[in-house]
Design a protein around this motif. Structure first.
Motif, PDB file in Angstrom:
ATOM      1  N   MET A 199      42.045  29.454  79.704  1.00  0.00           N
ATOM      2  CA  MET A 199      41.146  29.806  78.193  1.00  0.00           C
ATOM      3  C   MET A 199      40.052  30.073  78.513  1.00  0.00           C
ATOM      4  N   ASN A 200      39.501  31.380  77.551  1.00  0.00           N
ATOM      5  CA  ASN A 200      38.685  32.353  77.544  1.00  0.00           C
ATOM      6  C   ASN A 200      37.691  31.139  76.721  1.00  0.00           C
ATOM      7  N   THR A 201      36.089  31.476  77.193  1.00  0.00           N
ATOM      8  CA  THR A 201      35.104  31.255  76.115  1.00  0.00           C
ATOM      9  C   THR A 201      35.486  31.610  74.308  1.00  0.00           C
ATOM     10  N   LYS A 202      35.430  32.074  74.335  1.00  0.00           N
ATOM     11  CA  LYS A 202      36.126  32.870  72.393  1.00  0.00           C
ATOM     12  C   LYS A 202      36.588  32.001  71.950  1.00  0.00           C
ATOM     13  N   LEU A 203      38.105  32.609  72.821  1.00  0.00           N
ATOM     14  CA  LEU A 203      39.552  31.667  72.226  1.00  0.00           C
ATOM     15  C   LEU A 203      38.877  29.847  72.178  1.00  0.00           C
ATOM     16  N   SER A 204      38.402  29.898  73.318  1.00  0.00           N
ATOM     17  CA  SER A 204      37.502  27.833  73.622  1.00  0.00           C
ATOM     18  C   SER A 204      37.010  27.805  71.979  1.00  0.00           C
ATOM     19  N   THR A 205      36.349  28.439  72.219  1.00  0.00           N
ATOM     20  CA  THR A 205      34.938  28.180  70.752  1.00  0.00           C
ATOM     21  C   THR A 205      36.033  27.926  69.355  1.00  0.00           C
ATOM     22  N   PHE A 206      36.671  28.623  69.453  1.00  0.00           N
ATOM     23  CA  PHE A 206      37.523  28.925  68.390  1.00  0.00           C
ATOM     24  C   PHE A 206      38.576  27.892  68.121  1.00  0.00           C
ATOM     25  N   LEU A 207      39.044  27.873  69.235  1.00  0.00           N
ATOM     26  CA  LEU A 207      39.972  26.330  68.949  1.00  0.00           C
ATOM     27  C   LEU A 207      39.436  25.141  68.816  1.00  0.00           C
ATOM     28  N   LEU A 208      38.575  25.638  69.110  1.00  0.00           N
ATOM     29  CA  LEU A 208      37.782  23.968  68.521  1.00  0.00           C
ATOM     30  C   LEU A 208      37.075  23.813  67.615  1.00  0.00           C
ATOM     31  N   ALA A 209      36.311  24.945  66.685  1.00  0.00           N
ATOM     32  CA  ALA A 209      36.301  25.284  65.998  1.00  0.00           C
ATOM     33  C   ALA A 209      37.527  24.482  64.436  1.00  0.00           C
ATOM     34  N   SER A 210      38.908  25.327  64.426  1.00  0.00           N
ATOM     35  CA  SER A 210      39.679  24.972  64.352  1.00  0.00           C
ATOM     36  C   SER A 210      40.754  23.976  64.056  1.00  0.00           C
ATOM     37  N   ILE A 211      40.177  22.979  65.126  1.00  0.00           N
ATOM     38  CA  ILE A 211      41.284  22.045  65.331  1.00  0.00           C
ATOM     39  C   ILE A 211      39.640  20.716  64.442  1.00  0.00           C
ATOM     40  N   VAL A 223      47.319  40.760  53.838  1.00  0.00           N
ATOM     41  CA  VAL A 223      47.264  40.906  55.267  1.00  0.00           C
ATOM     42  C   VAL A 223      48.656  42.484  54.797  1.00  0.00           C
ATOM     43  N   PRO A 224      48.595  43.123  55.874  1.00  0.00           N
ATOM     44  CA  PRO A 224      49.249  44.384  55.405  1.00  0.00           C
ATOM     45  C   PRO A 224      51.066  44.365  56.122  1.00  0.00           C
ATOM     46  N   ARG A 225      51.666  45.391  56.172  1.00  0.00           N
ATOM     47  CA  ARG A 225      52.645  45.162  56.366  1.00  0.00           C
ATOM     48  C   ARG A 225      52.436  45.502  58.191  1.00  0.00           C
ATOM     49  N   ASN A 226      53.291  44.378  58.859  1.00  0.00           N
ATOM     50  CA  ASN A 226      53.616  45.480  59.933  1.00  0.00           C
ATOM     51  C   ASN A 226      52.220  45.004  61.095  1.00  0.00           C
ATOM     52  N   GLN A 227      51.787  43.377  60.442  1.00  0.00           N
ATOM     53  CA  GLN A 227      50.558  42.962  61.409  1.00  0.00           C
ATOM     54  C   GLN A 227      50.940  42.311  62.429  1.00  0.00           C
ATOM     55  N   GLU A 228      50.579  42.043  63.554  1.00  0.00           N
ATOM     56  CA  GLU A 228      50.482  41.277  64.762  1.00  0.00           C
ATOM     57  C   GLU A 228      49.753  40.118  64.219  1.00  0.00           C
ATOM     58  N   LEU A 229      50.489  39.181  64.201  1.00  0.00           N
ATOM     59  CA  LEU A 229      50.154  37.697  64.061  1.00  0.00           C
ATOM     60  C   LEU A 229      50.537  36.954  64.983  1.00  0.00           C
ATOM     61  N   GLN A 230      49.987  35.585  64.885  1.00  0.00           N
ATOM     62  CA  GLN A 230      50.452  34.563  66.180  1.00  0.00           C
ATOM     63  C   GLN A 230      49.705  33.488  65.957  1.00  0.00           C
ATOM     64  N   THR A 231      50.668  32.277  65.902  1.00  0.00           N
ATOM     65  CA  THR A 231      50.689  30.878  65.916  1.00  0.00           C
ATOM     66  C   THR A 231      49.331  30.309  66.633  1.00  0.00           C
ATOM     67  N   LEU A 232      48.170  29.324  66.281  1.00  0.00           N
ATOM     68  CA  LEU A 232      47.677  28.083  66.991  1.00  0.00           C
ATOM     69  C   LEU A 232      48.600  27.283  67.173  1.00  0.00           C
ATOM     70  N   THR A 233      48.524  26.375  69.093  1.00  0.00           N
ATOM     71  CA  THR A 233      48.812  25.035  69.277  1.00  0.00           C
ATOM     72  C   THR A 233      47.818  24.796  70.010  1.00  0.00           C
ATOM     73  N   PRO A 234      47.831  22.734  70.335  1.00  0.00           N
ATOM     74  CA  PRO A 234      46.670  22.553  70.807  1.00  0.00           C
ATOM     75  C   PRO A 234      45.863  22.700  71.889  1.00  0.00           C
ATOM     76  N   SER A 235      46.501  24.271  72.724  1.00  0.00           N
ATOM     77  CA  SER A 235      46.262  25.235  73.732  1.00  0.00           C
ATOM     78  C   SER A 235      45.530  26.236  73.413  1.00  0.00           C
ATOM     79  N   GLY A 236      45.740  27.011  72.583  1.00  0.00           N
ATOM     80  CA  GLY A 236      45.134  27.756  71.893  1.00  0.00           C
ATOM     81  C   GLY A 236      45.404  28.711  71.059  1.00  0.00           C
TER      82      GLY A 236
END
Length: 359
Positions: free
Chosen positions: A1-13, A56-69
Protein backbone atom coordinates in the motif's frame (compact mmCIF):
# COMPACT_ATOMS: atom_id res chain seq x y z
CA UNK A 1 0.00 0.00 0.00
CA UNK A 2 1.45 3.40 -0.92
CA UNK A 3 2.03 6.04 1.76
CA UNK A 4 -0.72 8.34 0.56
CA UNK A 5 -3.32 5.56 0.56
CA UNK A 6 -2.15 4.28 3.95
CA UNK A 7 -2.55 7.74 5.48
CA UNK A 8 -6.01 8.08 3.93
CA UNK A 9 -7.11 4.68 5.23
CA UNK A 10 -5.89 5.35 8.77
CA UNK A 11 -7.74 8.65 8.79
CA UNK A 12 -10.87 6.96 7.48
CA UNK A 13 -10.79 4.23 10.11
CA UNK A 14 -10.42 6.83 12.84
CA UNK A 15 -13.33 8.81 11.47
CA UNK A 16 -15.69 5.87 11.15
CA UNK A 17 -14.74 4.63 14.63
CA UNK A 18 -15.27 7.96 16.30
CA UNK A 19 -18.04 9.64 14.30
CA UNK A 20 -21.35 7.81 14.38
CA UNK A 21 -24.35 9.52 12.85
CA UNK A 22 -25.64 10.06 16.40
CA UNK A 23 -29.25 10.57 17.40
CA UNK A 24 -30.77 10.88 13.94
CA UNK A 25 -34.51 11.51 13.53
CA UNK A 26 -36.25 11.11 10.17
CA UNK A 27 -39.77 12.03 9.00
CA UNK A 28 -41.57 12.00 5.65
CA UNK A 29 -44.29 14.40 4.50
CA UNK A 30 -46.66 14.23 1.53
CA UNK A 31 -48.29 17.33 0.08
CA UNK A 32 -51.83 17.67 -1.23
CA UNK A 33 -50.54 17.52 -4.80
CA UNK A 34 -48.57 14.32 -4.10
CA UNK A 35 -45.02 15.60 -3.60
CA UNK A 36 -42.82 13.69 -1.14
CA UNK A 37 -40.32 15.30 1.22
CA UNK A 38 -37.92 13.12 3.25
CA UNK A 39 -36.31 15.08 6.10
CA UNK A 40 -33.99 14.25 8.98
CA UNK A 41 -31.44 15.48 11.55
CA UNK A 42 -27.79 14.54 12.05
CA UNK A 43 -26.39 14.60 15.59
CA UNK A 44 -22.92 14.34 17.08
CA UNK A 45 -22.24 16.09 20.39
CA UNK A 46 -18.54 15.61 21.10
CA UNK A 47 -17.02 17.86 18.43
CA UNK A 48 -17.82 19.95 15.39
CA UNK A 49 -17.55 17.65 12.39
CA UNK A 50 -16.20 18.65 9.00
CA UNK A 51 -19.59 18.68 7.25
CA UNK A 52 -19.80 19.28 3.52
CA UNK A 53 -22.01 18.99 0.48
CA UNK A 54 -20.78 16.79 -2.35
CA UNK A 55 -21.65 16.99 -6.04
CA UNK A 56 -21.07 13.84 -8.10
CA UNK A 57 -21.46 13.94 -11.92
CA UNK A 58 -22.68 11.18 -14.18
CA UNK A 59 -20.05 8.65 -15.26
CA UNK A 60 -17.78 9.46 -12.32
CA UNK A 61 -15.38 6.62 -11.51
CA UNK A 62 -15.69 5.68 -7.83
CA UNK A 63 -14.32 2.99 -5.54
CA UNK A 64 -15.15 1.92 -2.02
CA UNK A 65 -12.96 1.39 1.02
CA UNK A 66 -12.12 -1.90 2.70
CA UNK A 67 -9.91 -2.56 5.76
CA UNK A 68 -6.98 -3.03 3.35
CA UNK A 69 -7.39 0.21 1.40
CA UNK A 70 -9.35 1.85 -1.41
CA UNK A 71 -9.82 -1.49 -3.12
CA UNK A 72 -13.51 -2.41 -2.80
CA UNK A 73 -16.19 -2.16 -5.47
CA UNK A 74 -15.19 -0.07 -8.47
CA UNK A 75 -18.04 1.52 -10.40
CA UNK A 76 -19.14 4.50 -12.50
CA UNK A 77 -22.11 6.62 -11.49
CA UNK A 78 -25.14 6.15 -13.73
CA UNK A 79 -26.88 9.15 -12.17
CA UNK A 80 -25.69 12.52 -10.97
CA UNK A 81 -26.38 13.25 -7.31
CA UNK A 82 -25.82 15.66 -4.44
CA UNK A 83 -25.36 14.67 -0.82
CA UNK A 84 -24.20 15.81 2.59
CA UNK A 85 -21.11 14.10 3.97
CA UNK A 86 -19.27 14.01 7.30
CA UNK A 87 -15.49 14.45 7.64
CA UNK A 88 -14.66 13.51 4.04
CA UNK A 89 -16.55 13.37 0.76
CA UNK A 90 -16.66 9.56 0.63
CA UNK A 91 -18.82 9.37 3.76
CA UNK A 92 -22.17 10.63 2.52
CA UNK A 93 -24.92 10.37 5.15
CA UNK A 94 -27.85 11.85 3.20
CA UNK A 95 -28.46 12.69 -0.44
CA UNK A 96 -30.70 12.75 -3.50
CA UNK A 97 -30.04 11.92 -7.14
CA UNK A 98 -31.40 13.28 -10.41
CA UNK A 99 -34.03 10.50 -10.52
CA UNK A 100 -35.55 11.76 -7.26
CA UNK A 101 -34.26 8.88 -5.14
CA UNK A 102 -33.36 9.91 -1.59
CA UNK A 103 -31.03 7.88 0.64
CA UNK A 104 -29.75 8.29 4.18
CA UNK A 105 -27.97 6.36 6.93
CA UNK A 106 -28.98 6.34 10.60
CA UNK A 107 -26.93 5.15 13.59
CA UNK A 108 -27.96 1.60 14.65
CA UNK A 109 -25.82 0.51 17.63
CA UNK A 110 -26.11 -2.82 19.38
CA UNK A 111 -28.56 -4.42 16.96
CA UNK A 112 -26.99 -4.53 13.52
CA UNK A 113 -24.27 -6.96 12.47
CA UNK A 114 -22.66 -7.13 9.02
CA UNK A 115 -20.94 -10.07 7.38
CA UNK A 116 -17.25 -10.32 8.33
CA UNK A 117 -14.76 -8.89 5.88
CA UNK A 118 -13.34 -11.48 3.47
CA UNK A 119 -10.34 -10.14 1.53
CA UNK A 120 -10.93 -12.67 -1.26
CA UNK A 121 -14.31 -10.96 -1.89
CA UNK A 122 -13.11 -7.37 -1.60
CA UNK A 123 -14.19 -6.67 -5.19
CA UNK A 124 -17.81 -6.85 -4.01
CA UNK A 125 -17.39 -5.24 -0.56
CA UNK A 126 -19.15 -1.96 0.19
CA UNK A 127 -18.32 0.09 3.31
CA UNK A 128 -21.41 0.99 5.33
CA UNK A 129 -20.64 4.72 5.22
CA UNK A 130 -20.54 4.53 1.41
CA UNK A 131 -23.88 2.77 0.84
CA UNK A 132 -25.71 6.09 0.36
CA UNK A 133 -23.30 7.20 -2.34
CA UNK A 134 -23.37 3.80 -4.07
CA UNK A 135 -27.17 3.64 -4.14
CA UNK A 136 -27.57 7.20 -5.45
CA UNK A 137 -25.02 6.50 -8.17
CA UNK A 138 -26.60 3.22 -9.26
CA UNK A 139 -30.34 3.37 -8.60
CA UNK A 140 -33.50 5.27 -9.45
CA UNK A 141 -36.18 3.14 -7.74
CA UNK A 142 -36.53 0.98 -4.63
CA UNK A 143 -36.57 -2.17 -6.77
CA UNK A 144 -33.21 -1.14 -8.19
CA UNK A 145 -31.91 -0.48 -4.66
CA UNK A 146 -32.81 -4.03 -3.59
CA UNK A 147 -31.26 -5.50 -6.71
CA UNK A 148 -28.04 -3.50 -6.32
CA UNK A 149 -27.55 -4.19 -2.61
CA UNK A 150 -28.29 -7.91 -2.89
CA UNK A 151 -25.19 -8.20 -5.09
CA UNK A 152 -22.76 -6.66 -2.58
CA UNK A 153 -21.39 -7.36 0.90
CA UNK A 154 -21.83 -4.41 3.26
CA UNK A 155 -18.90 -4.31 5.69
CA UNK A 156 -17.23 -2.28 8.42
CA UNK A 157 -14.00 -0.51 7.58
CA UNK A 158 -13.23 -0.90 11.27
CA UNK A 159 -15.17 -3.48 13.35
CA UNK A 160 -14.89 -1.23 16.44
CA UNK A 161 -17.37 1.22 14.91
CA UNK A 162 -21.13 0.90 15.33
CA UNK A 163 -23.47 -0.35 12.67
CA UNK A 164 -26.00 1.80 10.83
CA UNK A 165 -29.28 1.21 9.05
CA UNK A 166 -30.63 3.04 6.01
CA UNK A 167 -33.73 4.74 4.63
CA UNK A 168 -34.51 4.99 0.89
CA UNK A 169 -37.36 7.05 -0.58
CA UNK A 170 -38.40 7.31 -4.21
CA UNK A 171 -40.35 10.15 -5.78
CA UNK A 172 -43.50 7.98 -5.98
CA UNK A 173 -43.66 8.12 -2.17
CA UNK A 174 -42.64 4.52 -1.53
CA UNK A 175 -40.06 4.18 1.23
CA UNK A 176 -37.90 1.31 2.43
CA UNK A 177 -35.63 0.66 5.41
CA UNK A 178 -32.60 -1.64 5.23
CA UNK A 179 -31.25 -3.35 8.34
CA UNK A 180 -28.47 -5.95 8.43
CA UNK A 181 -28.76 -8.21 11.48
CA UNK A 182 -26.55 -11.25 12.08
CA UNK A 183 -25.22 -10.85 8.56
CA UNK A 184 -28.69 -11.13 7.03
CA UNK A 185 -30.13 -8.35 4.86
CA UNK A 186 -33.68 -7.25 5.73
CA UNK A 187 -35.71 -4.78 3.67
CA UNK A 188 -38.86 -3.29 5.22
CA UNK A 189 -41.52 -1.22 3.52
CA UNK A 190 -41.91 1.92 5.63
CA UNK A 191 -45.37 3.41 4.98
CA UNK A 192 -45.16 5.52 8.16
CA UNK A 193 -42.00 7.24 6.93
CA UNK A 194 -40.42 7.70 10.39
CA UNK A 195 -37.00 6.38 11.39
CA UNK A 196 -34.68 6.91 14.35
CA UNK A 197 -32.05 4.53 15.75
CA UNK A 198 -32.00 1.30 17.77
CA UNK A 199 -33.87 -1.00 18.23
CA UNK A 200 -35.03 -2.18 14.80
CA UNK A 201 -37.89 -0.66 12.83
CA UNK A 202 -40.38 -3.44 13.67
CA UNK A 203 -39.79 -2.91 17.41
CA UNK A 204 -40.56 0.80 17.04
CA UNK A 205 -43.83 0.02 15.23
CA UNK A 206 -44.85 -2.33 18.04
CA UNK A 207 -43.91 0.26 20.66
CA UNK A 208 -46.40 2.73 19.17
CA UNK A 209 -49.15 0.56 20.67
CA UNK A 210 -48.16 1.98 24.07
CA UNK A 211 -49.32 5.42 22.93
CA UNK A 212 -52.75 4.80 21.41
CA UNK A 213 -54.21 7.31 23.88
CA UNK A 214 -52.39 10.26 22.29
CA UNK A 215 -54.50 12.80 20.43
CA UNK A 216 -54.05 16.35 19.19
CA UNK A 217 -55.76 19.18 21.06
CA UNK A 218 -57.25 18.77 24.52
CA UNK A 219 -58.57 15.80 26.47
CA UNK A 220 -62.30 16.16 27.31
CA UNK A 221 -63.42 17.37 30.73
CA UNK A 222 -64.55 14.42 32.83
CA UNK A 223 -65.46 13.38 36.37
CA UNK A 224 -62.87 11.84 38.66
CA UNK A 225 -65.13 10.63 41.43
CA UNK A 226 -66.63 13.73 43.04
CA UNK A 227 -64.12 16.01 41.27
CA UNK A 228 -64.41 17.53 37.81
CA UNK A 229 -61.12 17.28 35.96
CA UNK A 230 -60.25 20.18 33.65
CA UNK A 231 -57.30 21.02 31.43
CA UNK A 232 -54.56 23.22 32.86
CA UNK A 233 -53.76 24.43 29.36
CA UNK A 234 -53.68 23.55 25.68
CA UNK A 235 -52.31 20.18 24.57
CA UNK A 236 -53.60 17.84 27.27
CA UNK A 237 -54.32 15.23 24.61
CA UNK A 238 -50.55 14.84 24.37
CA UNK A 239 -50.06 13.89 28.02
CA UNK A 240 -47.79 10.86 28.07
CA UNK A 241 -45.86 11.84 24.94
CA UNK A 242 -42.23 11.00 25.85
CA UNK A 243 -39.92 13.99 25.93
CA UNK A 244 -36.43 12.52 26.24
CA UNK A 245 -33.95 12.05 23.41
CA UNK A 246 -33.70 8.25 23.35
CA UNK A 247 -34.48 6.67 19.94
CA UNK A 248 -37.80 5.08 21.08
CA UNK A 249 -39.04 8.39 22.50
CA UNK A 250 -37.95 10.37 19.46
CA UNK A 251 -39.67 7.83 17.19
CA UNK A 252 -42.98 8.25 19.04
CA UNK A 253 -42.74 12.05 19.01
CA UNK A 254 -41.75 12.16 15.35
CA UNK A 255 -44.66 9.87 14.39
CA UNK A 256 -47.14 11.96 16.41
CA UNK A 257 -45.95 15.31 15.04
CA UNK A 258 -45.86 13.98 11.50
CA UNK A 259 -49.33 12.42 11.62
CA UNK A 260 -50.94 15.48 13.20
CA UNK A 261 -49.30 17.99 10.84
CA UNK A 262 -51.77 19.74 8.50
CA UNK A 263 -51.48 18.74 4.86
CA UNK A 264 -49.52 21.28 2.84
CA UNK A 265 -50.49 22.28 -0.71
CA UNK A 266 -47.10 21.58 -2.29
CA UNK A 267 -43.53 20.41 -1.76
CA UNK A 268 -42.22 23.79 -0.63
CA UNK A 269 -44.84 23.89 2.12
CA UNK A 270 -43.79 20.39 3.22
CA UNK A 271 -40.13 21.41 3.33
CA UNK A 272 -40.84 24.33 5.65
CA UNK A 273 -43.17 22.21 7.76
CA UNK A 274 -40.50 19.50 8.05
CA UNK A 275 -37.97 21.99 9.39
CA UNK A 276 -40.51 23.23 11.95
CA UNK A 277 -41.29 19.68 13.09
CA UNK A 278 -37.61 18.83 13.34
CA UNK A 279 -37.04 21.88 15.55
CA UNK A 280 -38.39 19.59 18.26
CA UNK A 281 -35.36 17.30 17.77
CA UNK A 282 -32.68 19.99 17.85
CA UNK A 283 -30.71 18.50 20.74
CA UNK A 284 -28.84 20.81 23.15
CA UNK A 285 -25.20 19.72 23.41
CA UNK A 286 -25.27 19.65 27.22
CA UNK A 287 -27.91 16.92 27.32
CA UNK A 288 -25.75 14.46 25.37
CA UNK A 289 -22.70 14.41 27.64
CA UNK A 290 -21.94 14.15 31.36
CA UNK A 291 -21.97 17.23 33.63
CA UNK A 292 -19.30 19.70 32.56
CA UNK A 293 -18.17 17.66 29.53
CA UNK A 294 -20.07 19.48 26.78
CA UNK A 295 -17.86 21.68 24.57
CA UNK A 296 -18.71 25.36 25.02
CA UNK A 297 -18.13 26.21 21.36
CA UNK A 298 -20.72 23.70 20.03
CA UNK A 299 -24.03 25.50 19.40
CA UNK A 300 -25.97 22.22 19.20
CA UNK A 301 -25.62 18.46 19.16
CA UNK A 302 -27.77 18.58 16.02
CA UNK A 303 -25.08 19.47 13.51
CA UNK A 304 -27.40 19.83 10.54
CA UNK A 305 -30.94 19.20 9.37
CA UNK A 306 -31.77 18.28 5.79
CA UNK A 307 -34.94 17.92 3.68
CA UNK A 308 -35.12 16.38 0.20
CA UNK A 309 -37.91 17.28 -2.23
CA UNK A 310 -37.96 14.09 -4.30
CA UNK A 311 -40.37 15.42 -6.94
CA UNK A 312 -38.54 18.63 -7.76
CA UNK A 313 -35.03 17.26 -7.03
CA UNK A 314 -34.06 19.93 -4.51
CA UNK A 315 -32.11 19.30 -1.31
CA UNK A 316 -32.42 21.82 1.55
CA UNK A 317 -30.29 22.13 4.68
CA UNK A 318 -29.54 24.27 7.71
CA UNK A 319 -26.77 23.86 10.25
CA UNK A 320 -25.99 24.43 13.90
CA UNK A 321 -24.09 27.55 12.88
CA UNK A 322 -26.66 28.98 10.51
CA UNK A 323 -30.41 28.43 10.90
CA UNK A 324 -31.13 29.98 7.51
CA UNK A 325 -32.36 27.36 5.04
CA UNK A 326 -30.17 26.86 1.97
CA UNK A 327 -30.84 24.62 -1.01
CA UNK A 328 -29.26 23.00 -4.06
CA UNK A 329 -31.50 22.46 -7.10
CA UNK A 330 -30.32 19.39 -9.00
CA UNK A 331 -32.22 20.49 -12.11
CA UNK A 332 -29.83 23.42 -12.44
CA UNK A 333 -26.74 21.19 -12.46
CA UNK A 334 -25.19 19.91 -15.69
CA UNK A 335 -24.24 16.46 -14.43
CA UNK A 336 -22.33 15.73 -17.66
CA UNK A 337 -20.12 18.79 -17.26
CA UNK A 338 -19.86 19.49 -13.52
CA UNK A 339 -16.74 18.33 -11.66
CA UNK A 340 -16.82 15.94 -8.70
CA UNK A 341 -16.28 18.21 -5.72
CA UNK A 342 -17.07 18.90 -2.07
CA UNK A 343 -17.50 22.20 -0.24
CA UNK A 344 -18.17 23.03 3.44
CA UNK A 345 -21.78 23.45 4.53
CA UNK A 346 -20.70 26.62 6.33
CA UNK A 347 -18.05 28.94 4.97
CA UNK A 348 -18.54 31.21 7.99
CA UNK A 349 -19.45 29.41 11.19
CA UNK A 350 -21.55 32.21 12.64
CA UNK A 351 -25.30 32.70 12.70
CA UNK A 352 -26.17 35.67 10.47
CA UNK A 353 -28.39 38.25 12.15
CA UNK A 354 -30.59 40.63 10.23
CA UNK A 355 -30.65 44.06 11.79
CA UNK A 356 -33.97 45.92 11.63
CA UNK A 357 -33.53 49.65 11.24
CA UNK A 358 -36.16 51.80 12.94
CA UNK A 359 -36.73 55.25 11.43
Amino acid sequence: MNTKLSTFLLASIGIVSQVPAGACTGITLKSKDGAIVAARTIEWAESAMNNMYVVVPRNQELQTLTPSGMDGIKFRSKHGYVGLAVEQKEFMVEGINEKGLSAGLFYFPGYGKYQPYDASLKYKCLADFQVVSYVLAECGTLDEVKEALEKVRVIHIDPRSSTVHWRFTESSGKQMVLEIVDGQVHFYDNPLGVLTNSPGIEWHWTNLNNYINLQPGNAPVHKFGPLEMKNFGHGSGMLGLPGDFTPPSRFVRAAFFQLTAPEQPDARGCVFQAFHILNNFDIPTGTELAWGKAPADMPSATQFTVASDTRNRVIYYRTMYNSNIRCIDLKEIDFDGVKYHAKPLDVTKTQPVEKISIR
